[in-house]
Design a protein around this motif. Structure first.
Motif, mmCIF file in Angstrom:
data_model
loop_
_atom_site.group_PDB
_atom_site.id
_atom_site.type_symbol
_atom_site.label_atom_id
_atom_site.label_comp_id
_atom_site.label_asym_id
_atom_site.label_seq_id
_atom_site.Cartn_x
_atom_site.Cartn_y
_atom_site.Cartn_z
ATOM 1 N N UNK A 39 0.829 -1.206 0.000
ATOM 2 C CA UNK A 39 0.000 0.000 0.000
ATOM 3 C C UNK A 39 0.864 1.258 0.000
ATOM 4 N N UNK A 40 1.896 1.270 0.832
ATOM 5 C CA UNK A 40 2.754 2.451 0.957
ATOM 6 C C UNK A 40 3.548 2.720 -0.320
ATOM 7 N N UNK A 41 4.189 1.700 -0.831
ATOM 8 C CA UNK A 41 5.080 1.911 -1.979
ATOM 9 C C UNK A 41 4.302 2.119 -3.273
ATOM 10 N N UNK A 42 3.171 1.456 -3.424
ATOM 11 C CA UNK A 42 2.322 1.712 -4.587
ATOM 12 C C UNK A 42 1.860 3.165 -4.564
ATOM 13 N N UNK A 43 1.375 3.614 -3.405
ATOM 14 C CA UNK A 43 0.926 5.002 -3.276
ATOM 15 C C UNK A 43 2.076 5.972 -3.514
ATOM 16 N N UNK A 44 3.228 5.674 -2.948
ATOM 17 C CA UNK A 44 4.388 6.541 -3.119
ATOM 18 C C UNK A 44 4.822 6.662 -4.569
ATOM 19 N N UNK A 45 4.807 5.553 -5.290
ATOM 20 C CA UNK A 45 5.189 5.575 -6.704
ATOM 21 C C UNK A 45 4.206 6.366 -7.552
ATOM 22 N N UNK A 46 2.918 6.169 -7.293
ATOM 23 C CA UNK A 46 1.889 6.926 -8.019
ATOM 24 C C UNK A 46 2.003 8.410 -7.699
ATOM 25 N N UNK A 47 2.168 8.741 -6.409
ATOM 26 C CA UNK A 47 2.316 10.140 -6.007
ATOM 27 C C UNK A 47 3.519 10.775 -6.689
ATOM 28 N N UNK A 48 4.617 10.075 -6.706
ATOM 29 C CA UNK A 48 5.830 10.587 -7.359
ATOM 30 C C UNK A 48 5.567 10.914 -8.826
ATOM 31 N N UNK A 49 4.909 9.993 -9.535
ATOM 32 C CA UNK A 49 4.596 10.217 -10.952
ATOM 33 C C UNK A 49 3.676 11.423 -11.143
ATOM 34 N N UNK A 50 2.678 11.541 -10.291
ATOM 35 C CA UNK A 50 1.739 12.663 -10.395
ATOM 36 C C UNK A 50 2.461 13.990 -10.149
ATOM 37 N N UNK A 51 3.304 14.026 -9.125
ATOM 38 C CA UNK A 51 4.035 15.258 -8.819
ATOM 39 C C UNK A 51 4.979 15.641 -9.957
ATOM 40 N N UNK A 52 5.587 14.639 -10.593
ATOM 41 C CA UNK A 52 6.448 14.915 -11.751
ATOM 42 C C UNK A 52 5.627 15.486 -12.904
#
Length: 128
Positions: A39-52
């Motif tokens: 849950x944490x790493x999936x969310x973190x990866x998606x968040x990173x992509x969105x912020x980029x």
């Protein structure tokens, strides 16, 4: 994935390496740890992509994950709180709130547990 039995648990060989899983931390990762990590790493990866994609100046994201378990029901995971510490320059709270909404909507792991596990996501901005 094909899991094979070993002393104290199971293991699987994956392209990145071997994953040992057990209810006993002496023999591998505990299943609930893997669930919360997913849950944490999936969310973190998606968040990173969105912020980029939003072209925000983010240098780092750290995630703290806490799980609430119900001992009366097989120690099941009932709630996971993910707290994101987002380090960057000129980050606006409104944009990050929107990014968090999109993250929850687009994370396959969070969507997979929807209705069974409450996932709460919060964030704080660390300005550099």
């Amino acid at each position: 994935m094909e899991f094979k039995m070993k002393e104290g648990g199971f293991f699987v060989e994956l392209p990145y390496g071997r994953l040992d899983v057990s209810g006993d931390e002496n023999y591998g990762f505990r299943p609930y740890q893997l669930l919360v990590s997913s849950l944490a790493v999936c969310s973190g990866g998606i968040l990173r992509n969105i912020l980029e994609k939003m072209r925000l100046d983010v240098q780092d994201i750290q995630i703290t994950a806490d799980a609430e378990r119900n001992k009366g029901k097989a120690n099941r995971v009932e709630k996971v709180h993910l707290h994101f510490k987002i380090t960057g320059t000129q980050l606006k709270e409104e944009k990050l709130e929107r990014a968090m909404e999109l993250t929850k909507k687009n994370c396959s792991m969070v969507q997979s547990v929807e209705g069974a596990i409450e996932v709460a996501e919060t964030f704080e901005i660390i300005e550099v």
